[in-house]
Design a protein around this motif. Sequence first.
Motif, mmCIF file in Angstrom:
data_model
loop_
_atom_site.group_PDB
_atom_site.id
_atom_site.type_symbol
_atom_site.label_atom_id
_atom_site.label_comp_id
_atom_site.label_asym_id
_atom_site.label_seq_id
_atom_site.Cartn_x
_atom_site.Cartn_y
_atom_site.Cartn_z
ATOM 1 N N VAL C 240 0.829 -1.201 0.000
ATOM 2 C CA VAL C 240 0.000 0.000 0.000
ATOM 3 C C VAL C 240 0.873 1.265 0.000
ATOM 4 O O VAL C 240 1.181 1.814 -1.045
ATOM 5 N N LYS C 243 5.213 0.885 -1.005
ATOM 6 C CA LYS C 243 5.551 0.215 -2.255
ATOM 7 C C LYS C 243 7.048 0.361 -2.505
ATOM 8 O O LYS C 243 7.652 1.370 -2.140
ATOM 9 N N ALA C 246 7.619 3.502 -4.279
ATOM 10 C CA ALA C 246 7.455 4.688 -3.437
ATOM 11 C C ALA C 246 8.695 4.906 -2.580
ATOM 12 O O ALA C 246 9.171 6.041 -2.419
ATOM 13 N N LYS D 250 6.982 10.158 -2.584
ATOM 14 C CA LYS D 250 6.598 8.841 -2.069
ATOM 15 C C LYS D 250 5.074 8.692 -2.039
ATOM 16 O O LYS D 250 4.536 7.643 -2.405
ATOM 17 N N LEU D 253 3.711 8.221 -5.594
ATOM 18 C CA LEU D 253 4.210 6.961 -6.164
ATOM 19 C C LEU D 253 3.559 5.748 -5.497
ATOM 20 O O LEU D 253 3.645 4.634 -6.005
ATOM 21 N N SER D 254 2.911 5.953 -4.346
ATOM 22 C CA SER D 254 2.220 4.840 -3.687
ATOM 23 C C SER D 254 0.803 4.644 -4.222
ATOM 24 O O SER D 254 0.122 3.701 -3.838
ATOM 25 N N ILE D 255 0.356 5.542 -5.121
ATOM 26 C CA ILE D 255 -0.967 5.398 -5.731
ATOM 27 C C ILE D 255 -0.890 4.348 -6.845
ATOM 28 O O ILE D 255 0.047 4.387 -7.646
ATOM 29 N N PRO D 256 -1.855 3.408 -6.887
ATOM 30 C CA PRO D 256 -1.826 2.410 -7.953
ATOM 31 C C PRO D 256 -1.700 3.059 -9.333
ATOM 32 O O PRO D 256 -2.309 4.110 -9.581
ATOM 33 N N LYS D 259 3.668 5.769 -12.346
ATOM 34 C CA LYS D 259 5.007 5.298 -12.730
ATOM 35 C C LYS D 259 6.079 6.391 -12.748
ATOM 36 O O LYS D 259 7.233 6.123 -13.103
ATOM 37 N N VAL D 314 0.595 8.412 -15.167
ATOM 38 C CA VAL D 314 -0.345 7.322 -14.867
ATOM 39 C C VAL D 314 -0.359 6.362 -16.052
ATOM 40 O O VAL D 314 -0.585 6.773 -17.194
ATOM 41 N N MET D 358 -3.569 12.559 -1.500
ATOM 42 C CA MET D 358 -2.230 12.217 -1.018
ATOM 43 C C MET D 358 -1.388 13.474 -0.800
ATOM 44 O O MET D 358 -0.647 13.573 0.185
#
Lengths: 377, 377, 377, 377
Positions: C240, C243, C246, D250, D253-256, D259, D314, D358
């Motif tokens: 989550v 990552k 991340a 961070k 970058l932790s969001i699904p 990239k 994304v 975020m």
Amino acid sequence: MNALYLRKRIVYCKMSNTFGKILRLTTFGESHGNAVGCVVDGCPSGLAISLSDIQKELDRRRPGQSSLTSPRNEADKVQVLCGIFEGKTLGTPIAMVVGNRDQDPSKYMGIKDTPRPGHADYTWRAKYGFVDFRGGGRSSARETVGRVSGGAVAKKLLKKFGVCTVAFAREIGGVECDADFKFRKNIHAVIDSNPARTLDRETSLLMEEVIMEAKSAGDSVGGIIECVTTGVPPGLGEPVFDKLSADIGKAVLSIPAVKGVEFGEGFNMALMLGSEANDEFIVKGKNIITKSNNSGGIQGGISNGMPIVIRVAVKPTASIAKRQNTVNLKTGKKTQIRIEGRHDPCIVPRAVPVVEAMVNLVLADHMLIAGKIPQRL
Amino acid sequence: MNALYLRKRIVYCKMSNTFGKILRLTTFGESHGNAVGCVVDGCPSGLAISLSDIQKELDRRRPGQSSLTSPRNEADKVQVLCGIFEGKTLGTPIAMVVGNRDQDPSKYMGIKDTPRPGHADYTWRAKYGFVDFRGGGRSSARETVGRVSGGAVAKKLLKKFGVCTVAFAREIGGVECDADFKFRKNIHAVIDSNPARTLDRETSLLMEEVIMEAKSAGDSVGGIIECVTTGVPPGLGEPVFDKLSADIGKAVLSIPAVKGVEFGEGFNMALMLGSEANDEFIVKGKNIITKSNNSGGIQGGISNGMPIVIRVAVKPTASIAKRQNTVNLKTGKKTQIRIEGRHDPCIVPRAVPVVEAMVNLVLADHMLIAGKIPQRL
Amino acid sequence: MNALYLRKRIVYCKMSNTFGKILRLTTFGESHGNAVGCVVDGCPSGLAISLSDIQKELDRRRPGQSSLTSPRNEADKVQVLCGIFEGKTLGTPIAMVVGNRDQDPSKYMGIKDTPRPGHADYTWRAKYGFVDFRGGGRSSARETVGRVSGGAVAKKLLKKFGVCTVAFAREIGGVECDADFKFRKNIHAVIDSNPARTLDRETSLLMEEVIMEAKSAGDSVGGIIECVTTGVPPGLGEPVFDKLSADIGKAVLSIPAVKGVEFGEGFNMALMLGSEANDEFIVKGKNIITKSNNSGGIQGGISNGMPIVIRVAVKPTASIAKRQNTVNLKTGKKTQIRIEGRHDPCIVPRAVPVVEAMVNLVLADHMLIAGKIPQRL
Amino acid sequence: MNALYLRKRIVYCKMSNTFGKILRLTTFGESHGNAVGCVVDGCPSGLAISLSDIQKELDRRRPGQSSLTSPRNEADKVQVLCGIFEGKTLGTPIAMVVGNRDQDPSKYMGIKDTPRPGHADYTWRAKYGFVDFRGGGRSSARETVGRVSGGAVAKKLLKKFGVCTVAFAREIGGVECDADFKFRKNIHAVIDSNPARTLDRETSLLMEEVIMEAKSAGDSVGGIIECVTTGVPPGLGEPVFDKLSADIGKAVLSIPAVKGVEFGEGFNMALMLGSEANDEFIVKGKNIITKSNNSGGIQGGISNGMPIVIRVAVKPTASIAKRQNTVNLKTGKKTQIRIEGRHDPCIVPRAVPVVEAMVNLVLADHMLIAGKIPQRL
């Protein structure tokens, strides 16, 4: 005067509701809000666990279970929101919720501005300014519902690896249980079979007597909880700041009403000679153990494989019916207070499962840190 | 047998050498390596601090200061590598280093494979496998050089905000100091003027006597350190897991040889009635205070403005000259050990500044968390 | 005006000089103080490591190594204070120190109150008030000495487990290296053999040209560093918030002058169709791999066993000889500045080992978290 | 083969579902479990907030809001369990829960053992072994319900202190929005008024066209989200590892599906000269600002008071209807897959509020760390 007083002393502060490093417990909820509960993060995937594994522990701490406890009637039925699938943990967060039902906030309206002696009312207000005064809000022992739910997961995890924690009332209101603790398979049932949660029925009767006596006098008593854990492998604990003793100590000192903790012979050690206190090493079968266990299973902050033994001092319940002096925060004048509500004349029996929960959470966390429990079962 | 034994019990583990949330102390160094020291991170910028502020505290813990302490001769001169510029802190990390000089590792060669009873030798080895056996390596109390250096920064910071911590020997080897503690300006000088670091000269003489008696017998004694902090504002501590009592408890339980801690009346509270234990609120001038201070300045985990009072149980020094039974880890056979080295027959007097350091670090950290100390002075 | 301005904007803040969860790096030191250095905590015990393993990496980042870099002459000889015994790590903190020698603070006196455009002078001052203005103090890239020292330990640890990280200049001042990256045994030597630290000699010559051209014009150029890691097992990264992408992203974004990071095809992915972007699974020998590696070795925040590929945008050096407009903070009036000092016209070649260090620290930490590296070797 | 394969690659790992330092968000819940949700800890007491403040943000991310999004019909009604009393925050944890209703796990039975290309199926399974395969379980973007709920609290808190974050689609499927971003009071309404969530209606129409085209072809497209925050005071961010850019990086970058991330001119900076890239300081009224904002409001990792500008890459949605090659994990043989389910042909419009959430969480946390938001309102 006092409004000013409170403003002058304003203290900005965050509160931290998360505990642990790898196995992490976050608790939430006020005494008289919609619900209390917790999120357990970091439990390995693949652990078989049922709802009753959790409910069983909550039943041991819930009010109304005996004449010794508060008559607030809460079934405390837990609901699991996620993290368990087909009877096994997923390794994802386990969220658990317990609704608040038998609320009676009316009792608290009258004491909104008069802090109860021995309670967190005054300090909480000094800190936050805006508070949910009903039943202590989040400073209420009802917060421990989350700890016990989380502790149930830790207990189940430890059981798989041969670690077992047992707590009981060593002393209540001056009545001491002088039996030696011996680990047995049904030890939890024995302890739960008497209302005082001590080692034997006779001591329990004496303890019940002092508790009921205090209750009739509008007063309360405290006591000492002993907690023993067997099956702990040597090598748990990190040797400088995160000693196993330091982490267990913090965990139990975070329980409401706890005022002291000692390990093994603890304060008695201050009176011993080094030659008496040192635990000599001996060979037993294929293992190295110590002859005595004065150190309570922890040396240099690291477990040595012997049972971990701690004792915890619990103060008498702060909420008593007797008239007490206090100050009205609005007027700044002295006043008196009589606390009605529904309170335990002695919190020790219900605190027993809470102590077990906190010790289990620390040990499961350290087992994970030490790689003794893998992250995937 | 034992090689196998140790392998079987291998425990993978990290150690954590950092303490604190905003004000963070990292200590490093082995007893017989090049140096010991620490990094203090999170100290506000603009704090005036001199080298002697730090050296003064190290002088209070160094060996060889009196007949009661180990004759290892370490000047323990501290060097500041960074973080202080033109006499003031920069807000950047403060790195401090103390060289190890009077090393005598030869004493330790003989006991390389025979764990000393009461020591961390066995547990440390069970955990790490590869250890610096000379003088206990990092499990040595020499690690506390870093704590005292860091504590000196915390002390200086707290002083600016009116907070003062004083520790002393309340009991040594059964000799209790029964004087009431009273805060005075020169209280540190009074306590440091007697070798036992207690409240008065007469008690010190009695304590010295039991210590020297134990020493001649090749034995050691323990004791109880009391620590009082005045000037703490109400509102420090986070109310659930990071209670002020929980954090102070962890801090002092992480000090080598500590086996218990209590707050205010502590274990005595278990014997009191609620009506005796509760601290009633009264008005004093413009402040609300409590009449008694049974809770030791902390209620519901949050400071209430009264002095914070703790007592810490210190076990007798584990290193004694008397012959003791142990096991040879290589052969797995029982053997005996006589510890030569140079050891304190009682660690209490030198542990006094260490307790102060740890309490000051926790309080400065909570003052910063609570916004009572800004990050820029 | 401006004194007022700065006061009004006072921002209280802590700074955090520690990075990592199990393998933790703390760096310390100002550009012109006594020393810079670091403490590495959490490295397993039993890792064979020599001084030259660390020195070698520092030599790659030190100034004065080629005509492209700053002429500040620092030998940057590292000293290890503790944590290594008989050539192996103890599992205890490893403290490393590098003295500052060739300091020339005189250059900075003139610009004490005039923040350099593109630098941290202004923001640092807004934050801390009291600063060590000499050479940027702790905002200087000299802080990366600690990162590279710590990264050397991580590199050595990863090597034992087959993980290898290689960074190089993919683009400098508009000159792109269009060779495909191929992992070879001597790849580090190849890259270090050209001053631009790119994949081939010809590209390096073109890059050197644009750098020297900018330098003669009193200007500077930036570039893009690519970093590839092979041998990473599938399963690293927490799905989550932590990552793997991340955590690597945060690590490289914390390096001075970095303004962007992308993984695999990164920003190009925004232009692709799903059917082009998705990496199809195929069987290769006994393993499942992906046919393409558009995702750069990370899917859903977790490593999939393919090489991890990132690209990092580095801005042109902020310190340039050209005259620039700025404001005098004391007078609040506009002024001009010409930065003398000794600066790199392009920081990319020296940033290459820093990027490797940060990526290695993150990967070693995640290997430890995932139990792929035990805590005891 | 593959059972063996998976066993060999077993990776033990914890997952961390908590984010932030003072303002801390913990999310929980699987895509097809009972519920998803979050706990927000560390929000100051006394913040006025209503249920609709939170619901409004969830409505922006819920599926089924336009023809561009997944037809899964979830009302996503949020329930607040605790932490808010009489319309104001208590400073205690705020627990929020959203039930899962329109579940259709049948679609996932067929692909239980065939990892979807571009998805976390394979890496998640390699990591945990036991997984909730229905709808991706916790790797599903449904986890972002918790992020958006928590972000709503952060947004409300920031609003009180003049900080406002606005994200929008800068590019989708190659269609770029070339309008300059200008902050206006109704900017959120303008962006939400077009299905692509871009700056103007015309660009949205073009973006919708490429999305629908991809959809008809059983394919998907990606894009770039830009996010601008105004009103950020100078001084946020901690200058070494916890730079504001590193922490924001961070977070996003932790969001699904993200990239890459860049700040200000980002990757363009690699092509600029220092004299072009540096932002010169100028005086504007009583403030010092920069003339250009190439650095995107962050210098040396600390905010300088200019708008914070980031761009986020994304990737195209991994779930596509087109036939793709993959491997059956049980048989170890190659196979093909066609993903049915109900999926967004482009995730960018729904990811816009997640990026805002975020960024707001990071900024609120840093405002609290820096003391710009007190812990008690």
